[in-house]
Design an enzyme around this catalytic site. Structure first.
Site, short mmCIF file in Angstrom:
data_model
loop_
_atom_site.label_atom_id
_atom_site.label_comp_id
_atom_site.label_asym_id
_atom_site.label_seq_id
_atom_site.Cartn_x
_atom_site.Cartn_y
_atom_site.Cartn_z
N ASN A 58 6.89 7.91 5.16
CA ASN A 58 7.34 7.85 4.68
C ASN A 58 8.70 7.22 4.54
OD1 ASN A 58 6.29 9.80 3.45
ND2 ASN A 58 5.68 9.78 1.95
N GLU A 87 12.01 7.98 1.38
CA GLU A 87 12.74 7.43 0.17
C GLU A 87 13.95 7.29 -0.17
OE1 GLU A 87 10.77 10.72 -2.07
OE2 GLU A 87 8.60 10.62 -1.62
N CYS A 140 6.76 3.27 1.68
CA CYS A 140 5.39 3.74 2.58
C CYS A 140 5.57 4.24 4.21
CB CYS A 140 4.40 3.33 2.28
SG CYS A 140 3.76 3.01 0.39
N GLU A 159 3.23 3.91 6.28
CA GLU A 159 1.72 2.40 6.64
C GLU A 159 2.83 1.78 7.12
OE1 GLU A 159 1.12 4.21 3.49
OE2 GLU A 159 -1.29 4.37 3.70
N CYS A 187 -1.19 2.62 -1.00
CA CYS A 187 -1.23 1.90 -2.28
C CYS A 187 -1.55 0.72 -1.71
CB CYS A 187 0.34 2.05 -1.86
SG CYS A 187 1.41 1.14 -0.76
N CYS A 194 0.27 -1.63 0.41
CA CYS A 194 0.08 -0.73 2.01
C CYS A 194 -1.43 -1.83 2.53
CB CYS A 194 -0.05 0.08 1.66
SG CYS A 194 2.04 0.69 1.98
N1 THU Z 1 3.55 6.76 0.48
C1 THU Z 1 2.21 6.90 1.46
O1 THU Z 1 3.31 6.56 2.40
N2 THU Z 1 1.69 6.18 1.69
C2 THU Z 1 0.30 6.03 0.49
O2 THU Z 1 -0.70 5.60 1.28
C3 THU Z 1 0.06 7.11 -0.53
C4 THU Z 1 2.47 6.61 -1.10
C5 THU Z 1 4.19 7.79 -0.09
C6 THU Z 1 5.74 6.80 -1.13
C7 THU Z 1 5.73 7.55 -1.55
O3 THU Z 1 7.36 7.96 -0.31
C8 THU Z 1 5.19 9.00 -1.97
O4 THU Z 1 3.92 8.60 -1.10
C9 THU Z 1 4.37 8.87 -3.70
O5 THU Z 1 4.32 7.62 -3.82
#
Ligand code: THU
Length: 130
Positions: A39, A41, A50, A52, A83, A86
């Site tokens: 991920n 941000e 994310c 994925e 999420c 994804c």
């Molecule tokens: N996140 C992912 O990268 N994948 C997931 O399956 C769940 C959430 C990330 C998004 C964000 O950067 C952090 O986790 C918190 O939501």
């Protein structure tokens, strides 16, 4: 390299100054090649991506569009749940029974499938007419 090891390693590169929650994802493509993502941000929060999504982008950039299996890992109390967005992104490149492993860094795993994660997924079939 196993999907678990690949996802564990790439997770360390996650850029998470806002949530502090690192996620790693590894996809095995139909060719057998492994693609990874973490991920990433952003100060403009909705612009974050994310793990994925990163792994899917790497797979497509590598010339593949078919997911054979996928593993997602995070330091969470329960195996990390992808999420909604994804789930839709995974469905685009998967079969309904494509295996998905959800994992925690302390060794818990849950085995599921793309269709279990997203029953009734929207697909290009809905855009066909006649
Ligand atoms: N996140 C992912 O990268 N994948 C997931 O399956 C769940 C959430 C990330 C998004 C964000 O950067 C952090 O986790 C918190 O939501």
């Amino acid at each position: 390299m196993s999907l678990r090891k690949a996802a564990t390693e790439v997770r360390e590169n996650a850029y998470v100054p806002y949530s502090g929650f690192k996620v790693g994802a590894a996809i095995k493509g139909a060719s057998g090649a492994v693609y990874v993502g973490c991920n990433v941000e952003n100060a403009a929060y909705p612009e974050g991506t994310c793990a994925e999504a990163g792994a899917i982008a790497a797979m497509v950039a590598g010339g593949e569009t078919e997911i054979a299996k996928v593993l997602v890992i995070a330091d969470s109390p329960l195996p990390v749940s992808p999420c909604g967005g994804c789930r839709q992104k995974l469905a685009e490149f998967s079969a309904p029974d494509t295996p998905v492993t959800l994992a925690t860094t302390d060794g818990k795993t849950e085995e599921t499938t793309v269709a279990t994660l997203l029953p009734g997924a929207f697909s290009d079939a809905y855009m066909e007419q006649g």
